[in-house]
Design a protein around this motif. Structure first.
Motif, PDB file in Angstrom:
ATOM      1  N   LEU A 551      54.821  38.732  28.913  1.00 35.68           N
ATOM      2  CA  LEU A 551      54.404  37.595  29.732  1.00 35.68           C
ATOM      3  C   LEU A 551      53.989  38.065  31.123  1.00 35.68           C
ATOM      4  CD1 LEU A 551      54.254  34.507  30.378  1.00 35.68           C
ATOM      5  CD2 LEU A 551      56.664  34.671  31.023  1.00 35.68           C
ATOM      6  N   LEU A 552      54.767  38.961  31.707  1.00 37.42           N
ATOM      7  CA  LEU A 552      54.466  39.455  33.049  1.00 37.42           C
ATOM      8  C   LEU A 552      53.154  40.226  33.079  1.00 37.42           C
ATOM      9  CD1 LEU A 552      55.153  40.165  35.996  1.00 37.42           C
ATOM     10  CD2 LEU A 552      56.521  42.075  35.124  1.00 37.42           C
ATOM     11  N   THR A 553      52.972  41.168  32.154  1.00 37.47           N
ATOM     12  CA  THR A 553      51.772  42.011  32.182  1.00 37.47           C
ATOM     13  C   THR A 553      50.513  41.198  31.923  1.00 37.47           C
ATOM     14  OG1 THR A 553      52.143  42.571  29.843  1.00 37.47           O
ATOM     15  CG2 THR A 553      53.058  44.062  31.502  1.00 37.47           C
ATOM     16  N   THR A 554      50.572  40.279  30.979  1.00 38.70           N
ATOM     17  CA  THR A 554      49.382  39.461  30.710  1.00 38.70           C
ATOM     18  C   THR A 554      49.130  38.465  31.836  1.00 38.70           C
ATOM     19  OG1 THR A 554      50.775  37.980  29.361  1.00 38.70           O
ATOM     20  CG2 THR A 554      49.532  39.690  28.210  1.00 38.70           C
ATOM     21  N   GLU A 555      50.185  38.028  32.527  1.00 35.76           N
ATOM     22  CA  GLU A 555      49.999  37.124  33.657  1.00 35.76           C
ATOM     23  C   GLU A 555      49.302  37.844  34.805  1.00 35.76           C
ATOM     24  OE1 GLU A 555      50.410  33.238  35.337  1.00 35.76           O
ATOM     25  OE2 GLU A 555      50.734  34.007  33.300  1.00 35.76           O
ATOM     26  N   ARG A 556      49.597  39.119  34.988  1.00 32.75           N
ATOM     27  CA  ARG A 556      48.917  39.883  36.026  1.00 32.75           C
ATOM     28  C   ARG A 556      47.412  39.970  35.733  1.00 32.75           C
ATOM     29  NH1 ARG A 556      53.338  44.834  36.510  1.00 32.75           N
ATOM     30  NH2 ARG A 556      54.633  43.883  38.148  1.00 32.75           N
ATOM     31  N   THR A 557      47.079  40.258  34.484  1.00 35.23           N
ATOM     32  CA  THR A 557      45.665  40.330  34.117  1.00 35.23           C
ATOM     33  C   THR A 557      45.001  38.971  34.251  1.00 35.23           C
ATOM     34  OG1 THR A 557      46.109  42.150  32.593  1.00 35.23           O
ATOM     35  CG2 THR A 557      44.074  40.914  32.255  1.00 35.23           C
ATOM     36  N   TYR A 558      45.701  37.933  33.832  1.00 31.32           N
ATOM     37  CA  TYR A 558      45.139  36.580  33.916  1.00 31.32           C
ATOM     38  C   TYR A 558      44.850  36.196  35.361  1.00 31.32           C
ATOM     39  CZ  TYR A 558      45.172  31.450  33.880  1.00 31.32           C
ATOM     40  OH  TYR A 558      44.864  30.134  34.078  1.00 31.32           O
ATOM     41  N   LEU A 559      45.747  36.552  36.274  1.00 30.59           N
ATOM     42  CA  LEU A 559      45.527  36.217  37.670  1.00 30.59           C
ATOM     43  C   LEU A 559      44.326  36.974  38.231  1.00 30.59           C
ATOM     44  CD1 LEU A 559      47.124  34.253  39.496  1.00 30.59           C
ATOM     45  CD2 LEU A 559      48.134  36.247  40.589  1.00 30.59           C
ATOM     46  N   LYS A 560      44.143  38.233  37.805  1.00 28.88           N
ATOM     47  CA  LYS A 560      42.963  38.993  38.215  1.00 28.88           C
ATOM     48  C   LYS A 560      41.681  38.343  37.691  1.00 28.88           C
ATOM     49  CE  LYS A 560      44.272  42.562  40.689  1.00 28.88           C
ATOM     50  NZ  LYS A 560      43.724  42.808  42.050  1.00 28.88           N
ATOM     51  N   ASP A 561      41.728  37.835  36.449  1.00 26.99           N
ATOM     52  CA  ASP A 561      40.558  37.160  35.889  1.00 26.99           C
ATOM     53  C   ASP A 561      40.235  35.884  36.647  1.00 26.99           C
ATOM     54  OD1 ASP A 561      41.201  38.002  32.366  1.00 26.99           O
ATOM     55  OD2 ASP A 561      40.420  39.156  34.049  1.00 26.99           O
ATOM     56  N   LEU A 562      41.278  35.135  37.025  1.00 28.23           N
ATOM     57  CA  LEU A 562      41.032  33.940  37.835  1.00 28.23           C
ATOM     58  C   LEU A 562      40.435  34.304  39.190  1.00 28.23           C
ATOM     59  CD1 LEU A 562      44.163  31.644  37.264  1.00 28.23           C
ATOM     60  CD2 LEU A 562      41.845  31.276  36.462  1.00 28.23           C
ATOM     61  N   GLN A 563      40.844  35.447  39.705  1.00 24.51           N
ATOM     62  CA  GLN A 563      40.357  35.885  41.006  1.00 24.51           C
ATOM     63  C   GLN A 563      38.854  36.178  40.959  1.00 24.51           C
ATOM     64  OE1 GLN A 563      42.913  38.902  42.575  1.00 24.51           O
ATOM     65  NE2 GLN A 563      41.674  39.256  44.381  1.00 24.51           N
ATOM     66  N   VAL A 564      38.352  36.567  39.791  1.00 20.77           N
ATOM     67  CA  VAL A 564      36.915  36.796  39.651  1.00 20.77           C
ATOM     68  C   VAL A 564      36.148  35.511  39.954  1.00 20.77           C
ATOM     69  CG1 VAL A 564      35.100  37.388  38.006  1.00 20.77           C
ATOM     70  CG2 VAL A 564      37.230  38.670  37.996  1.00 20.77           C
ATOM     71  N   ILE A 565      36.679  34.361  39.491  1.00 20.10           N
ATOM     72  CA  ILE A 565      36.005  33.082  39.717  1.00 20.10           C
ATOM     73  C   ILE A 565      36.284  32.562  41.125  1.00 20.10           C
ATOM     74  CG2 ILE A 565      35.896  30.662  38.985  1.00 20.10           C
ATOM     75  CD1 ILE A 565      34.530  32.539  37.078  1.00 20.10           C
ATOM     76  N   THR A 566      37.557  32.546  41.523  1.00 21.42           N
ATOM     77  CA  THR A 566      37.934  31.873  42.775  1.00 21.42           C
ATOM     78  C   THR A 566      37.549  32.669  44.017  1.00 21.42           C
ATOM     79  OG1 THR A 566      40.145  32.863  42.671  1.00 21.42           O
ATOM     80  CG2 THR A 566      39.853  30.691  41.655  1.00 21.42           C
ATOM     81  N   GLU A 567      37.409  33.984  43.894  1.00 22.40           N
ATOM     82  CA  GLU A 567      37.104  34.789  45.078  1.00 22.40           C
ATOM     83  C   GLU A 567      35.775  35.531  44.933  1.00 22.40           C
ATOM     84  OE1 GLU A 567      41.820  35.662  46.138  1.00 22.40           O
ATOM     85  OE2 GLU A 567      40.366  37.310  46.120  1.00 22.40           O
ATOM     86  N   SER A 568      35.662  36.394  43.934  1.00 21.50           N
ATOM     87  CA  SER A 568      34.476  37.254  43.827  1.00 21.50           C
ATOM     88  C   SER A 568      33.210  36.444  43.603  1.00 21.50           C
ATOM     89  CB  SER A 568      34.674  38.263  42.689  1.00 21.50           C
ATOM     90  OG  SER A 568      35.836  39.030  42.893  1.00 21.50           O
ATOM     91  N   PHE A 569      33.226  35.548  42.606  1.00 21.90           N
ATOM     92  CA  PHE A 569      32.024  34.788  42.290  1.00 21.90           C
ATOM     93  C   PHE A 569      31.662  33.821  43.414  1.00 21.90           C
ATOM     94  CE2 PHE A 569      28.765  32.985  39.829  1.00 21.90           C
ATOM     95  CZ  PHE A 569      28.869  31.602  39.856  1.00 21.90           C
ATOM     96  N   GLN A 570      32.670  33.136  43.952  1.00 20.40           N
ATOM     97  CA  GLN A 570      32.371  32.163  44.992  1.00 20.40           C
ATOM     98  C   GLN A 570      31.874  32.836  46.271  1.00 20.40           C
ATOM     99  OE1 GLN A 570      34.822  28.733  45.556  1.00 20.40           O
ATOM    100  NE2 GLN A 570      35.926  29.040  43.648  1.00 20.40           N
ATOM    101  N   SER A 571      32.378  34.027  46.560  1.00 19.20           N
ATOM    102  CA  SER A 571      31.865  34.734  47.734  1.00 19.20           C
ATOM    103  C   SER A 571      30.453  35.251  47.487  1.00 19.20           C
ATOM    104  CB  SER A 571      32.791  35.895  48.093  1.00 19.20           C
ATOM    105  OG  SER A 571      32.832  36.841  47.035  1.00 19.20           O
ATOM    106  N   ALA A 572      30.130  35.591  46.229  1.00 21.23           N
ATOM    107  CA  ALA A 572      28.794  36.100  45.905  1.00 21.23           C
ATOM    108  C   ALA A 572      27.736  35.006  46.000  1.00 21.23           C
ATOM    109  CB  ALA A 572      28.798  36.724  44.515  1.00 21.23           C
ATOM    110  N   VAL A 573      28.072  33.811  45.518  1.00 13.35           N
ATOM    111  CA  VAL A 573      27.078  32.731  45.522  1.00 13.35           C
ATOM    112  C   VAL A 573      27.178  31.873  46.772  1.00 13.35           C
ATOM    113  CG1 VAL A 573      27.062  32.673  43.015  1.00 13.35           C
ATOM    114  CG2 VAL A 573      28.579  31.124  44.264  1.00 13.35           C
ATOM    115  N   GLY A 574      28.279  31.986  47.493  1.00 12.93           N
ATOM    116  CA  GLY A 574      28.460  31.134  48.662  1.00 12.93           C
ATOM    117  C   GLY A 574      27.500  31.453  49.791  1.00 12.93           C
ATOM    118  N   LYS A 575      26.988  32.690  49.812  1.00 15.07           N
ATOM    119  CA  LYS A 575      26.078  33.080  50.885  1.00 15.07           C
ATOM    120  C   LYS A 575      24.657  32.599  50.640  1.00 15.07           C
ATOM    121  CE  LYS A 575      28.831  37.316  51.257  1.00 15.07           C
ATOM    122  NZ  LYS A 575      28.811  38.786  51.107  1.00 15.07           N
TER     123      LYS A 575
END
Length: 1045
Positions: A551-575
């Motif tokens: 549960l812990l290891t997959t939760e870490r990966t899941y949070l990184k995947d969410l970060q792709v949408i909430t941070e990386s993608f939004q910062s890329a298109v936000g400009k």
């Protein structure tokens, strides 16, 4: 909301409530629910300190809204012990129903005053975690004594009143005590025992208000009438009795004497019929059947119903582990009452207070001339040891992540200890917290004697409570808060980090502290020797621990995947201004709350695993060798985000619509997919929150299967499994539609020469490589099976490596026949369409069987539809059927050879599932994709190549039929990837000289890799999930995707 005119004198202000409402009792961690629109109505509520407050609610809001506002106004965390009572139009005292609209219960709100009182009386007051809660209980006991409801002998009454006086005026002063008793009435016959009250008060010198509350509740809970509310009744013979309900069951009184009690375990059913209240008991072999039902006559049906309701609520509150689910609404007619208990049970309250570390706020007492224990001087606090001092506590260190714990325990090293700190002679040393290490600022002592320098050295940050009974709590310098370090190297029962140091006068039995490393640094920043590694691998060994670690290891990966949408993608298109603001806001509004929630979930999981692994000595008591309580709490919190999860399909559709309408937006998304952080197609990340629900469900199923029903963690796991199963069932339709829509979007990117691929009603079924028989022999083709047609393509030599459509066959009216003997081609079969026939051959018998089965299923679906679908794929070709000998089908040998080149030489889109199937000459179905969603896995593995000697430790993520390799779980993008379609997974043979445990082997042609896991459970899990993606996968799979859920 409280009226502004009353704010200066509200009970909330006196009790230290913040200006804004921050506590919602029935929904932990959330603000009070938004009120429905409508006219605002003023409701007057009388508090336990006899003050009245006015709250504004909507005329359509349920009772829960008003109750939450009261609890938030008081800053009350354990509010579920309390309730709101009032007199209805029949002059009967009833409880406010939290599920029904308030104004449907209170007909004349202007003339009605609700009373905020204790509703559920626990058998032991130590179960009340907050000092504020105990203070309110003490006010309730004081009120019950004054009105004559709490009947007891004179000795008990005098002792209780003496504790009340001690909490109000402090230590005994004969003149002041006499005057106080003359002006305040605590008992109906107080004058008769006034001398006895004075004598008892004289014995309480030095007792704080918090301790007085504690002692008052200790005496009250032993009384027979404690928490008893009598309901008049008669038995069969007409004898006047009274019924009452308590935490243990239903009680029967004659006068003020209890004559009988029926424990909850003996009661089979409670019901009422007109004026008769019925108690059906479980069958007793020693008695006749007619004695199994007891009947009591009450004044009216309404009296029966009022008592029956409170019995139902008492039973649920004290006996159930979670709030009962509402009954489904009947379709035709109703039978019986739909009433149910609403709110948290006692177990949920205790677990919530223990786990959530609520912010503790100091408060003042209305009737007390003394400061509460939350604001009293540490000198006086240091002299108390026989009663827990809740007000002086802060968040326990054991309940924080290790990284936070290290910051709390930061002290000077070596001999550079503060001069003002004198080590106790018993070998225990007081530690102080690092300045500013806790932003929550919990309750702490504010009056510390000494200079400013002393304050900075001895009490620079939040206080940490010493162990109860610890000598350090008595000898702490200045009586200030400190952390007691026990001889086993633990802090308050929790193992302390290497930052702590012992005093110079260390006793012989005190051992040096063992080092503690943050869970984030254990694998990357801390080098262990072989002995430490071996000892760590041996503890713990329970299978439940490894399930929790998954549960812990997959939760870490899941949070990184969410970060792709909430941070990386939004910062890329936000400009870029070309990206629509509506789509940006839609994604942000529905993914950011999910990301923030799972940040807290991951933090709690890391903390629990750190305690379970022995980084604290809590595992000795067994308190933390479980994960079900963490899962139950967070899954119940996740249910509140269902509205956001339901919006994720809209996010996917709107993003695709924006890409269709704007070439600039499409380019932005395509460029983002080329970034290393986007290691999967962008739309897959949008599906991650729904897929994660399936992972939780599977993890909980494994836990429930592993635990025996008697295990402490079984109930929580089973309750969490029921909740997550309900969520999966609720979101199943959305999940399946999103998966199909996402797959059609991806195929659109991989195909050229086709338009309108995503027509309504079209479903993807299978894609893969087959050989098509033409005039020039067998030629490799890529086939795509949909619910209405079969499309075949060849790989084009374009920069984007797209597949070019050569033809398509409608499924309506199609027949299929095996033709191996007819054409002399192994594993071949013929597809007979209405306009053309095609002969194809699979790579093996099993591959042919899968294709034939899926095509036949698709033909049946097409036959069941409304008829021939004329809206086939619109292509840029002039005809669906090209000449088999024409240029459209001709490919050079160089092109065919180039198509089989190494995957590593392809661009980013050359590594998609379609291209892997082309290179490995295999196929995958939508069912395979759904199974792959469930079989995602993450964790540390040791990797070894065929001809290498050493093992390399890597963080490995399995998803989308591939392994992705990272240096550590903190990395933002993978170093490399390995598509597994076509690979075989086995165990190394003796001849390969791999003399290690838990090793599996991956091989495809000449490529061989060895991977080593940490335990038998993780070895079996990796073997299981990798088998789901390799060519040796068993195909005894569900016939439809619906069977998966």
């Amino acid at each position: 909301m409280v009226e502004p005119a009353d704010r200066s004198s509200t009970a909330g202000q006196r009790l230290g409530a913040p200006e804004s409402f921050g506590v919602s009792t029935l929904e932990p961690g959330l603000r009070p629910p938004a009120q429905p629109p409508g006219r605002q109505v003023s409701i007057r509520v009388q508090m336990l300190d006899d003050t009245q407050e006015v709250f504004q609610i909507s005329q359509r809001s349920p009772g829960k809204v008003l109750f939450d506002l009261v609890c938030a106004h008081l800053n009350l965390v354990e509010g579920d012990y309390f309730g709101l009572e009032y007199q209805d139009q029949r002059k009967m005292t009833v409880w406010l129903d939290l599920l029904k609209p308030t104004l449907k219960q209170i007909r004349r709100p202007k003339n009605t005053i609700l009373r905020f009182v204790v509703k559920f009386f626990p058998p032991d007051h130590t179960q009340l975690m907050e000092e504020l809660t105990r203070y309110l209980f003490a006010l309730q006991i004081k009120r019950d004594l004054a009105c004559g409801r709490l009947i007891c002998n004179d000795t008990s009454a005098a002792l209780m009143v003496s504790h009340i006086i001690q909490s109000e005026i402090g230590d005994f002063d004969e003149t002041q005590s006499w005057q106080h008793l003359l002006h305040n009435k605590y008992l109906p016959d107080q004058d008769a025992i006034r001398d006895e009250i004075i004598d008892c008060h004289r014995e309480h010198v030095g007792q704080t208000p918090a301790e007085s509350d504690y002692q008052l509740l200790e005496i009250a809970r032993r009384l027979e009438m404690y928490g008893v509310r009598l309901h008049p009744a008669k038995d069969r013979e007409g004898t006047k009795l009274s019924l009452a309900v308590a935490n243990s069951g239903v009680l029967v009184f004659q006068g003020n004497t209890k004559i009988n009690s029926f424990n909850w375990s003996k009661i089979r059913k409670l019901s009422f019929k007109r004026k008769r209240f019925l108690i059906k008991l479980r069958a007793d072999p020693t008695q006749n059947a007619h004695h199994d039902t007891l009947e009591f006559a009450m004044a009216s049906r309404d009296c029966c119903k009022v008592f029956w309701k409170i019995c139902v609520e008492y039973h649920a509150f004290f006996r159930l582990f979670e709030e009962p689910k509402p009954k489904p609404k009947p379709i035709l007619f109703t039978r019986g009452s739909s009433f149910r208990f609403s709110g948290r049970t006692q177990k949920q309250i205790i677990d919530y207070v223990k786990d959530s570390e609520p912010k503790k706020v100091p408060f003042e007492r209305k009737h007390s001339k003394m400061l509460s224990n939350s604001s009293m001087s540490p000198q006086s606090a240091s002299t108390r040891s026989h009663v827990p001092k809740e007000s002086a506590t802060s968040i326990p260190l054991a309940d924080q992540p290790d990284s936070d714990r290290l910051s709390h325990l930061a002290v000077p090293n070596g001999s550079e200890e503060p001069q003002a700190v004198t080590p106790p002679t018993n070998g225990l040393h007081g530690l102080t917290a690092a300045p500013g290490s806790d932003p929550t600022q919990p309750r702490q002592n504010h009056h510390v004697a000494g200079s400013v320098l002393d304050q900075q050295l001895l009490n620079p940050g939040p206080s940490c409570r010493a162990n109860k009974g610890s000598p350090g709590s008595e000898n702490s310098p200045l009586g200030g808060p400190h952390v007691a370090v026990n001889g086993n190297g633990s802090v308050n029962g929790q193992r302390m980090g290497s930052t702590g140091v012992l005093g110079a006068e260390q006793s012989p039995e005190v051992q040096p502290l063992s080092p503690l490393t943050s869970p984030l640094l254990t694998e990357a920043g801390y080098v262990r020797n072989d002995e430490e590694d071996e000892a760590r691998r041996k503890f713990p060994t329970d299978k439940a621990y490894f399930i929790a670690k998954e549960l812990l290891t997959t939760e870490r990966t899941y949070l990184k995947d969410l970060q792709v949408i909430t941070e990386s993608f939004q910062s890329a298109v936000g400009k870029d201004e070309a990206f629509p603001d509506s789509v940006r806001s839609l994604i942000s509004a529905n993914y950011d709350p999910v990301y923030k929630f799972h940040q807290g979930f991951l933090k709690e999981t890391e903390q629990r695993l750190a305690q379970w692994e022995g980084r604290s000595n809590a595992h000795i008591k067994g308190d933390y060798q479980r994960i079900g309580d963490v899962l139950l709490k967070n899954i119940q919190g996740l249910r509140q985000l269902t509205i956001h999860l339901q919006k994720h399909s809209e996010c996917l559709v709107e993003l695709e619509r924006a890409c269709r309408s704007s070439r600039k937006v499409e380019t932005l998304c395509r460029d983002f997919e080329q970034q290393r952080v986007c290691y999967l197609p962008l739309n897959i990340f949008l599906l991650r929150p729904l897929h994660r629900l399936l992972h939780y469900k599977l993890i909980l199923e494994r836990l429930c299967k592993h635990y025996p029903p008697t295990h402490d963690d079984f109930r929580d796991c089973r309750a969490a499994l029921a909740d997550i199963s309900e969520m999966v069932l609720q979101l199943q339709g959305i999940m399946m539609k999103m998966e199909n829509f996402q797959k059609l979007i991806e195929l659109k990117k991989d195909l050229t020469g086709v338009e309108d691929l995503m027509s309504p009603g079209r479903e993807f079924i299978r894609l893969g490589c087959l050989s098509k028989l033409s005039g020039k022999g067998l030629q490799q083709r890529m086939f795509f099976l949909f619910s209405d047609c079969l499309v075949y393509t060849s790989r084009g030599m374009t920069p984007s490596n797209q597949f070019k459509v050569h033809g398509q066959l409608p499924l309506y009216g199609m027949t299929i026949r095996e033709s191996e003997e007819e054409w002399g081609v192994p594993h071949s079969f013929t597809l007979f369409g209405q306009r053309q026939s095609v002969v194809v051959a699979a790579s093996c018998a099993s591959e042919m069987e899968r294709w034939v089965e899926d095509i036949r299923m698709a033909i049946d679906l097409a036959e069941q539809s409304s008829g021939l679908n004329n809206d086939l794929l619109s292509t840029s070709l002039s005809d669906n059927k090209l000449s088999e000998d024409g240029g459209g089908e001709q490919e050079s040998e160089d092109e065919l050879g180039g198509s089989r080149s190494s995957l590593e030489r392809q661009g980013h889109r050359g590594n998609t599932t379609v291209h892997v199937c082309w290179h490995r000459n295999t196929s995958v179905s939508m069912v395979d994709f759904s199974i792959a969603v469930e079989n995602q896995l993450s964790g540390n593995l040791l990797r070894k190549f065929k001809n290498s000697n050493g093992w390399q430790k890597l963080w490995v993520v399995f998803t989308n039929f591939s392994l992705f390799f990272y240096k550590s779980h903190q990395d933002d993008y993978p170093l490399a990837s390995l598509p597994l379609l076509g690979y075989s997974v086995t165990v190394p043979s003796e001849s390969e000289n791999i003399h290690k445990d838990y090793v599996f082997k991956l091989h495809f042609k000449s490529h061989v890799y060895y991977f080593r896991s940490e335990s038998e459970y993780t070895f079996e899990r990796w073997m299981e999930v990798i088998r789901s993606a390799t060519c040796s996968t068993s195909r005894s799979l569900p016939s439809t995707r619906k069977d998966l859920y």
